[in-house]
Design a protein around this motif. Structure first.
Motif, PDB file in Angstrom:
ATOM      1  N   GLY A  45      -0.452   0.106  -7.615  1.00  0.00           N
ATOM      2  CA  GLY A  45       1.375  -0.527  -7.781  1.00  0.00           C
ATOM      3  C   GLY A  45       1.465   0.054  -6.818  1.00  0.00           C
ATOM      4  O   GLY A  45       2.541  -0.510  -6.603  1.00  0.00           O
ATOM      5  N   LEU A  46       1.080   0.527  -5.962  1.00  0.00           N
ATOM      6  CA  LEU A  46       1.918   0.850  -4.934  1.00  0.00           C
ATOM      7  C   LEU A  46       1.408   0.857  -3.316  1.00  0.00           C
ATOM      8  O   LEU A  46       0.362   0.600  -3.237  1.00  0.00           O
ATOM      9  CB  LEU A  46       2.162   2.570  -4.766  1.00  0.00           C
ATOM     10  CG  LEU A  46       2.584   3.119  -6.098  1.00  0.00           C
ATOM     11  CD1 LEU A  46       2.241   5.039  -6.005  1.00  0.00           C
ATOM     12  CD2 LEU A  46       4.197   3.290  -5.696  1.00  0.00           C
ATOM     13  N   SER A  47       2.048   0.843  -2.232  1.00  0.00           N
ATOM     14  CA  SER A  47       1.331   0.641  -0.660  1.00  0.00           C
ATOM     15  C   SER A  47       0.281   1.621  -1.131  1.00  0.00           C
ATOM     16  O   SER A  47       0.449   2.735  -1.107  1.00  0.00           O
ATOM     17  CB  SER A  47       2.274   0.701   0.236  1.00  0.00           C
ATOM     18  OG  SER A  47       2.760   2.243   0.485  1.00  0.00           O
ATOM     19  N   PHE A  48      -0.729   1.475   0.509  1.00  0.00           N
ATOM     20  CA  PHE A  48      -1.932   2.363   0.526  1.00  0.00           C
ATOM     21  C   PHE A  48      -1.228   3.705   0.649  1.00  0.00           C
ATOM     22  O   PHE A  48      -2.188   4.495   1.144  1.00  0.00           O
ATOM     23  CB  PHE A  48      -2.608   1.814   1.782  1.00  0.00           C
ATOM     24  CG  PHE A  48      -3.599   2.462   2.086  1.00  0.00           C
ATOM     25  CD1 PHE A  48      -4.385   2.471   1.720  1.00  0.00           C
ATOM     26  CD2 PHE A  48      -3.159   3.007   3.476  1.00  0.00           C
ATOM     27  CE1 PHE A  48      -5.814   3.782   1.639  1.00  0.00           C
ATOM     28  CE2 PHE A  48      -3.995   4.159   4.145  1.00  0.00           C
ATOM     29  CZ  PHE A  48      -5.456   4.197   3.579  1.00  0.00           C
ATOM     30  N   PHE A  49      -0.345   3.271   1.786  1.00  0.00           N
ATOM     31  CA  PHE A  49       0.400   5.169   1.951  1.00  0.00           C
ATOM     32  C   PHE A  49       1.004   5.981   1.061  1.00  0.00           C
ATOM     33  O   PHE A  49       0.791   6.642   0.724  1.00  0.00           O
ATOM     34  CB  PHE A  49       1.030   4.668   3.481  1.00  0.00           C
ATOM     35  CG  PHE A  49       1.041   4.304   4.902  1.00  0.00           C
ATOM     36  CD1 PHE A  49      -0.523   5.412   4.684  1.00  0.00           C
ATOM     37  CD2 PHE A  49       0.691   3.271   5.220  1.00  0.00           C
ATOM     38  CE1 PHE A  49      -0.818   4.398   6.231  1.00  0.00           C
ATOM     39  CE2 PHE A  49       0.399   2.429   6.011  1.00  0.00           C
ATOM     40  CZ  PHE A  49      -0.406   3.247   6.980  1.00  0.00           C
ATOM     41  N   ASP A  50       2.291   4.658  -0.147  1.00  0.00           N
ATOM     42  CA  ASP A  50       2.816   5.305  -0.876  1.00  0.00           C
ATOM     43  C   ASP A  50       1.547   5.634  -1.997  1.00  0.00           C
ATOM     44  O   ASP A  50       1.999   7.659  -2.977  1.00  0.00           O
ATOM     45  CB  ASP A  50       3.983   4.697  -1.482  1.00  0.00           C
ATOM     46  CG  ASP A  50       4.609   4.236  -0.748  1.00  0.00           C
ATOM     47  OD1 ASP A  50       5.024   5.538   0.328  1.00  0.00           O
ATOM     48  OD2 ASP A  50       5.717   3.897  -0.981  1.00  0.00           O
ATOM     49  N   GLN A  51       0.538   5.395  -1.895  1.00  0.00           N
ATOM     50  CA  GLN A  51      -0.860   5.715  -2.782  1.00  0.00           C
ATOM     51  C   GLN A  51      -0.912   7.556  -2.678  1.00  0.00           C
ATOM     52  O   GLN A  51      -1.371   8.056  -3.457  1.00  0.00           O
ATOM     53  CB  GLN A  51      -1.965   4.976  -3.793  1.00  0.00           C
ATOM     54  CG  GLN A  51      -3.142   5.485  -3.712  1.00  0.00           C
ATOM     55  CD  GLN A  51      -4.084   4.404  -4.732  1.00  0.00           C
ATOM     56  OE1 GLN A  51      -3.329   3.356  -4.526  1.00  0.00           O
ATOM     57  NE2 GLN A  51      -5.163   4.653  -4.465  1.00  0.00           N
ATOM     58  N   LYS A  52      -1.590   6.637  -1.184  1.00  0.00           N
ATOM     59  CA  LYS A  52      -1.725   8.569  -0.076  1.00  0.00           C
ATOM     60  C   LYS A  52      -1.024   9.476  -0.422  1.00  0.00           C
ATOM     61  O   LYS A  52      -1.293  10.880  -1.081  1.00  0.00           O
ATOM     62  CB  LYS A  52      -2.502   8.200   0.944  1.00  0.00           C
ATOM     63  CG  LYS A  52      -3.232   7.289   0.545  1.00  0.00           C
ATOM     64  CD  LYS A  52      -4.025   7.739   2.571  1.00  0.00           C
ATOM     65  CE  LYS A  52      -5.652   7.930   2.408  1.00  0.00           C
ATOM     66  NZ  LYS A  52      -6.277   8.261   1.965  1.00  0.00           N
ATOM     67  N   ARG A  53       0.261   9.555  -0.299  1.00  0.00           N
ATOM     68  CA  ARG A  53       1.477  10.077  -0.656  1.00  0.00           C
ATOM     69  C   ARG A  53       1.826  11.016  -2.409  1.00  0.00           C
ATOM     70  O   ARG A  53       1.858  11.898  -2.651  1.00  0.00           O
ATOM     71  CB  ARG A  53       3.021   9.428  -0.337  1.00  0.00           C
ATOM     72  CG  ARG A  53       3.450   9.862   1.218  1.00  0.00           C
ATOM     73  CD  ARG A  53       4.097   8.753   2.060  1.00  0.00           C
ATOM     74  NE  ARG A  53       4.258   8.479   2.550  1.00  0.00           N
ATOM     75  CZ  ARG A  53       4.267   7.336   3.224  1.00  0.00           C
ATOM     76  NH1 ARG A  53       4.415   6.501   2.523  1.00  0.00           N
ATOM     77  NH2 ARG A  53       4.553   6.708   4.797  1.00  0.00           N
TER      78      ARG A  53
END
Length: 173
Positions: A45-53
């Motif tokens: 449910g997170l953006s690609f970058f937020d998931q990586k973070r």
């Protein structure tokens, strides 16, 4: 008046910290778990970058706990996030009132103090695939975030959330 402004700012800042609730399988021996990995098909449910973070923040905390990320791991992690509806209407009131004789009156104005914050619920589950996909540990946190924050601030936010989540892992029986 300056003191009042700083007091309100302090209350908003303190109330924005993530709260965490935990649950786990009581029969689990957490000392036997030495490695972890993530499910390939997570829908966070997170953006690609937020998931990586978020994954980097979790990796950092689990490394500090002595766990190693491996391909064929002892347990797997599932992450799911969703925006949560704000449960409170954060505001304070300013009022003026008066009375004289048999006449009374009042005027009140609600001033919002949320400062463009949103609430997000994050659920992290540890699942032992060797025990027929047994859920062994779960953490749920809700925290406030700014949707248009800088990448650096987002990174710091996820680090703070992960640090709070793993503060009580492994559970003390």
């Amino acid at each position: 008046m300056k003191v009042f402004k700083y007091l309100i700012l302090f209350i908003v800042a303190v109330s924005c910290g993530p709260l965490v609730s935990y649950d786990y399988e009581e029969s689990t021996d957490f000392s036997k778990y030495k490695s972890y990995n993530y499910f390939d098909d997570m829908e966070t449910g997170l953006s690609f970058f937020d998931q990586k973070r978020m994954i980097r923040a979790i990796d950092s905390q689990l490394t500090k706990l002595g766990l190693e990320r491996k391909y064929n791991a002892d347990f797997y992690i599932d992450i799911s996030c969703k925006d949560a509806q704000n449960r409170t209407n954060s505001s304070f009131g300013i009022g003026v009132g008066g009375t004289g004789g048999n006449v009374g009156g009042a005027i009140s104005v609600g001033v919002p103090v949320t400062n463009n914050l949103r609430s997000r619920e994050v659920v992290i589950e540890f699942i032992d695939l060797k025990q027929t996909e047994k859920l062994i540990w779960k953490a749920i946190t809700e925290s406030y975030y700014k949707p248009n924050d800088t990448p650096e601030n987002r990174e710091e936010h996820f680090n703070t959330v992960a640090e709070r989540i793993f503060k009580r892992y492994p559970p003390k029986k």
